[in-house]
Design a protein around this motif. Structure first.
Motif, PDB file in Angstrom:
ATOM      1  N   GLN A 203       0.825  -1.153   0.017  1.00  0.00           N
ATOM      2  CA  GLN A 203       0.111  -0.072  -0.043  1.00  0.00           C
ATOM      3  C   GLN A 203       0.766   1.336  -0.075  1.00  0.00           C
ATOM      4  N   ILE A 204       1.851   1.381   0.513  1.00  0.00           N
ATOM      5  CA  ILE A 204       2.924   2.389   0.750  1.00  0.00           C
ATOM      6  C   ILE A 204       3.316   2.766  -0.660  1.00  0.00           C
ATOM      7  N   ARG A 205       3.608   1.392  -1.374  1.00  0.00           N
ATOM      8  CA  ARG A 205       3.977   1.413  -2.635  1.00  0.00           C
ATOM      9  C   ARG A 205       3.120   2.135  -3.517  1.00  0.00           C
ATOM     10  N   ASP A 206       1.836   1.716  -3.312  1.00  0.00           N
ATOM     11  CA  ASP A 206       0.827   2.255  -4.210  1.00  0.00           C
ATOM     12  C   ASP A 206       0.661   3.796  -4.027  1.00  0.00           C
ATOM     13  N   ASP A 207       1.030   4.429  -2.623  1.00  0.00           N
ATOM     14  CA  ASP A 207       0.857   5.716  -2.338  1.00  0.00           C
ATOM     15  C   ASP A 207       2.115   6.370  -3.273  1.00  0.00           C
ATOM     16  N   ILE A 208       3.176   5.895  -3.124  1.00  0.00           N
ATOM     17  CA  ILE A 208       4.188   6.438  -3.946  1.00  0.00           C
ATOM     18  C   ILE A 208       4.015   6.795  -5.272  1.00  0.00           C
ATOM     19  N   LEU A 209       3.561   5.634  -5.862  1.00  0.00           N
ATOM     20  CA  LEU A 209       3.061   5.515  -7.287  1.00  0.00           C
ATOM     21  C   LEU A 209       2.066   6.618  -7.835  1.00  0.00           C
ATOM     22  N   ASP A 210       1.078   6.927  -6.981  1.00  0.00           N
ATOM     23  CA  ASP A 210       0.156   7.604  -7.136  1.00  0.00           C
ATOM     24  C   ASP A 210       0.484   9.042  -7.622  1.00  0.00           C
ATOM     25  N   VAL A 211       1.724   9.433  -6.944  1.00  0.00           N
ATOM     26  CA  VAL A 211       2.364  10.658  -7.258  1.00  0.00           C
ATOM     27  C   VAL A 211       3.543  10.575  -7.920  1.00  0.00           C
ATOM     28  N   THR A 212       4.033   9.699  -8.405  1.00  0.00           N
ATOM     29  CA  THR A 212       5.365   9.391  -9.195  1.00  0.00           C
ATOM     30  C   THR A 212       5.096   8.819 -10.643  1.00  0.00           C
ATOM     31  N   ALA A 213       4.105   8.034 -10.671  1.00  0.00           N
ATOM     32  CA  ALA A 213       4.014   7.221 -11.752  1.00  0.00           C
ATOM     33  C   ALA A 213       2.780   8.046 -12.844  1.00  0.00           C
ATOM     34  N   THR A 214       3.078   7.554 -14.143  1.00  0.00           N
ATOM     35  CA  THR A 214       2.288   8.049 -15.195  1.00  0.00           C
ATOM     36  C   THR A 214       0.786   7.053 -15.407  1.00  0.00           C
ATOM     37  N   PHE A 215       0.050   7.514 -16.139  1.00  0.00           N
ATOM     38  CA  PHE A 215      -1.175   6.503 -16.477  1.00  0.00           C
ATOM     39  C   PHE A 215      -0.782   5.391 -16.992  1.00  0.00           C
ATOM     40  N   GLU A 216       0.140   5.362 -18.027  1.00  0.00           N
ATOM     41  CA  GLU A 216       0.696   4.294 -18.704  1.00  0.00           C
ATOM     42  C   GLU A 216       1.517   3.139 -17.752  1.00  0.00           C
ATOM     43  N   GLU A 217       1.981   3.472 -16.855  1.00  0.00           N
ATOM     44  CA  GLU A 217       2.803   2.809 -15.856  1.00  0.00           C
ATOM     45  C   GLU A 217       1.727   1.921 -14.907  1.00  0.00           C
ATOM     46  N   ILE A 218       0.881   2.630 -14.421  1.00  0.00           N
ATOM     47  CA  ILE A 218      -0.206   2.273 -13.394  1.00  0.00           C
ATOM     48  C   ILE A 218      -1.614   1.842 -13.690  1.00  0.00           C
ATOM     49  N   GLY A 219      -2.037   2.125 -15.232  1.00  0.00           N
ATOM     50  CA  GLY A 219      -3.220   1.991 -15.765  1.00  0.00           C
ATOM     51  C   GLY A 219      -4.236   2.498 -15.025  1.00  0.00           C
ATOM     52  N   LYS A 220      -4.242   3.609 -14.356  1.00  0.00           N
ATOM     53  CA  LYS A 220      -5.293   4.155 -13.785  1.00  0.00           C
ATOM     54  C   LYS A 220      -5.099   5.547 -13.781  1.00  0.00           C
ATOM     55  N   THR A 221      -5.919   6.344 -13.177  1.00  0.00           N
ATOM     56  CA  THR A 221      -5.659   7.858 -13.030  1.00  0.00           C
ATOM     57  C   THR A 221      -4.630   8.253 -11.818  1.00  0.00           C
ATOM     58  N   PRO A 222      -3.555   8.818 -12.297  1.00  0.00           N
ATOM     59  CA  PRO A 222      -2.557   9.254 -11.296  1.00  0.00           C
ATOM     60  C   PRO A 222      -3.144  10.501 -10.560  1.00  0.00           C
ATOM     61  N   GLY A 223      -2.283  10.656  -9.169  1.00  0.00           N
ATOM     62  CA  GLY A 223      -2.767  11.782  -8.560  1.00  0.00           C
ATOM     63  C   GLY A 223      -4.121  11.708  -7.857  1.00  0.00           C
ATOM     64  N   LYS A 224      -4.945  10.659  -7.708  1.00  0.00           N
ATOM     65  CA  LYS A 224      -6.299  10.661  -7.332  1.00  0.00           C
ATOM     66  C   LYS A 224      -6.371  10.938  -5.785  1.00  0.00           C
ATOM     67  N   ASP A 225      -5.080  10.442  -5.090  1.00  0.00           N
ATOM     68  CA  ASP A 225      -5.142  10.519  -3.725  1.00  0.00           C
ATOM     69  C   ASP A 225      -4.922  12.131  -3.377  1.00  0.00           C
ATOM     70  N   VAL A 226      -4.241  12.839  -4.044  1.00  0.00           N
ATOM     71  CA  VAL A 226      -4.035  14.243  -3.796  1.00  0.00           C
ATOM     72  C   VAL A 226      -5.489  15.059  -3.974  1.00  0.00           C
ATOM     73  N   VAL A 227      -6.130  14.684  -5.079  1.00  0.00           N
ATOM     74  CA  VAL A 227      -7.332  15.519  -5.630  1.00  0.00           C
ATOM     75  C   VAL A 227      -8.301  15.143  -4.323  1.00  0.00           C
ATOM     76  N   ALA A 228      -8.251  13.860  -3.837  1.00  0.00           N
ATOM     77  CA  ALA A 228      -9.524  13.460  -2.770  1.00  0.00           C
ATOM     78  C   ALA A 228      -9.000  13.951  -1.329  1.00  0.00           C
ATOM     79  N   ASP A 229      -7.685  14.574  -1.259  1.00  0.00           N
ATOM     80  CA  ASP A 229      -6.979  14.970  -0.019  1.00  0.00           C
ATOM     81  C   ASP A 229      -7.057  13.982   1.153  1.00  0.00           C
ATOM     82  N   LYS A 230      -6.449  12.765   0.531  1.00  0.00           N
ATOM     83  CA  LYS A 230      -6.433  11.462   1.192  1.00  0.00           C
ATOM     84  C   LYS A 230      -4.796  11.663   2.144  1.00  0.00           C
ATOM     85  N   SER A 231      -5.155  11.167   3.451  1.00  0.00           N
ATOM     86  CA  SER A 231      -3.974  10.950   4.156  1.00  0.00           C
ATOM     87  C   SER A 231      -2.981   9.810   3.589  1.00  0.00           C
ATOM     88  N   THR A 232      -1.965   9.886   3.020  1.00  0.00           N
ATOM     89  CA  THR A 232      -1.146   8.731   2.580  1.00  0.00           C
ATOM     90  C   THR A 232       0.107   9.058   3.489  1.00  0.00           C
TER      91      THR A 232
END
Length: 281
Positions: A203-232
């Motif tokens: 899950q920590i890896r997923d948190d990191i990839l949300d802010v560092t990876a591209t759509f092509e790398e993770i297959g889903k919309t990056p930056g969603k945690d930041v938009v939702a203002d989630k604690s990560t």
């Protein structure tokens, strides 16, 4: 394992458009890390893989897929893409996606009941899978995850969310392998600790990839945690701190694996290779 899915959903008495919706998500690819950990841990204990073991592996993947379908819904994380393709509700509609997810939460138990394993083993596996996925595990973690949006959580609170939402379903493969391999309570407990460490790391890896990876790398919309203002972990510890936490949990998992090797006949190198793949340079 794909053959297990195909056979299970080939019954011509099933509702065709429900089956198509289910198959759309379960055949969309993905890392299959939960089945992989289960099968590799069984082999590490010296157990030849049988159809029954593929059914257990498929069961955990079905529940994981259910969580993805529901997680992507507008009422939850509201994403249009998963694994590089449109999410289930974007193709089949919200109502159908909800029902496909419901089916994928329940079908695994029918699948487990047909596995050629001792009845006592099946009962233990059913109990463990229900514990990992329901109000003691994944579903409860998702509730807490949504509750935490737009709130600043402590690291301990975040650990609890990760332990439930992601950790329990990643712990199941290791515990299930111990149950099937008829390991004693001490070893099953160590396998549980191994899975818990892997779950936190994942899950920590997923948190990191949300802010560092591209759509092509993770297959889903990056930056969603930041938009939702989630604690990560990234939000609470910063990117470098999150990477350090990832390293620490992976090191714990490696140490747990070594301890299990010393106490059993487990040959853990293939498992360690999968764990090491979670590291981020």
């Amino acid at each position: 394992m794909t053959a297990v899915f195909d056979t299970f959903y080939a019954d011509d008495t099933l509702v065709d458009h429900l089956t198509k919706s289910i198959q759309y998500s379960i055949q969309s690819g993905g890392k299959r890390i939960r089945p992989l950990f289960l099968l590799e841990t069984l082999q590490a204990f010296g157990i030849p893989i049988s159809e029954a073991h593929f059914k257990v592996a498929a069961a955990v993947e079905l529940i994981h897929t259910s969580s993805l379908i529901h997680d992507d819904l507008p009422a939850m994380d509201n994403d249009d893409f998963r694994r590089g393709q449109l999410t289930n509700h974007k193709v089949y509609g919200e109502a159908q996606a909800i029902l496909a997810g419901d089916a994928l939460l329940l079908d695994p138990y029918l699948l487990l009941s047909s596995a050629d394993l001792n009845a006592s083993v099946i009962v233990a596996l059913v109990a463990e899978l229900a514990y990992a996925s329901g109000s003691h595990g994944m579903v409860a973690g998702q509730v807490l995850d949504m509750d935490g949006e737009q709130h600043t959580l402590t690291v301990d609170q975040l650990k609890k969310i990760h332990a439930l939402k992601t950790g329990r379903m990643l712990t199941f493969p290791f515990v299930a392998a111990g149950i099937i391999a008829e390991q004693d309570d001490e070893i099953v407990a160590l396998l549980r600790q191994l899975g818990e460490a892997v779950g936190q790391a994942f899950q920590i890896r997923d948190d990191i990839l949300d802010v560092t990876a591209t759509f092509e790398e993770i297959g889903k919309t990056p930056g969603k945690d930041v938009v939702a203002d989630k604690s990560t972990y990234v939000k609470l510890l910063g990117l470098d701190g999150a990477k350090q936490a990832l390293t620490e949990y992976l090191d714990i998992a490696s140490q747990m694996l070594t301890e299990i090797e010393h106490k059993t006949q487990l040959q853990g190198e293939p498992i360690l290779k999968q764990i090491e793949r979670l590291r981020i340079d």
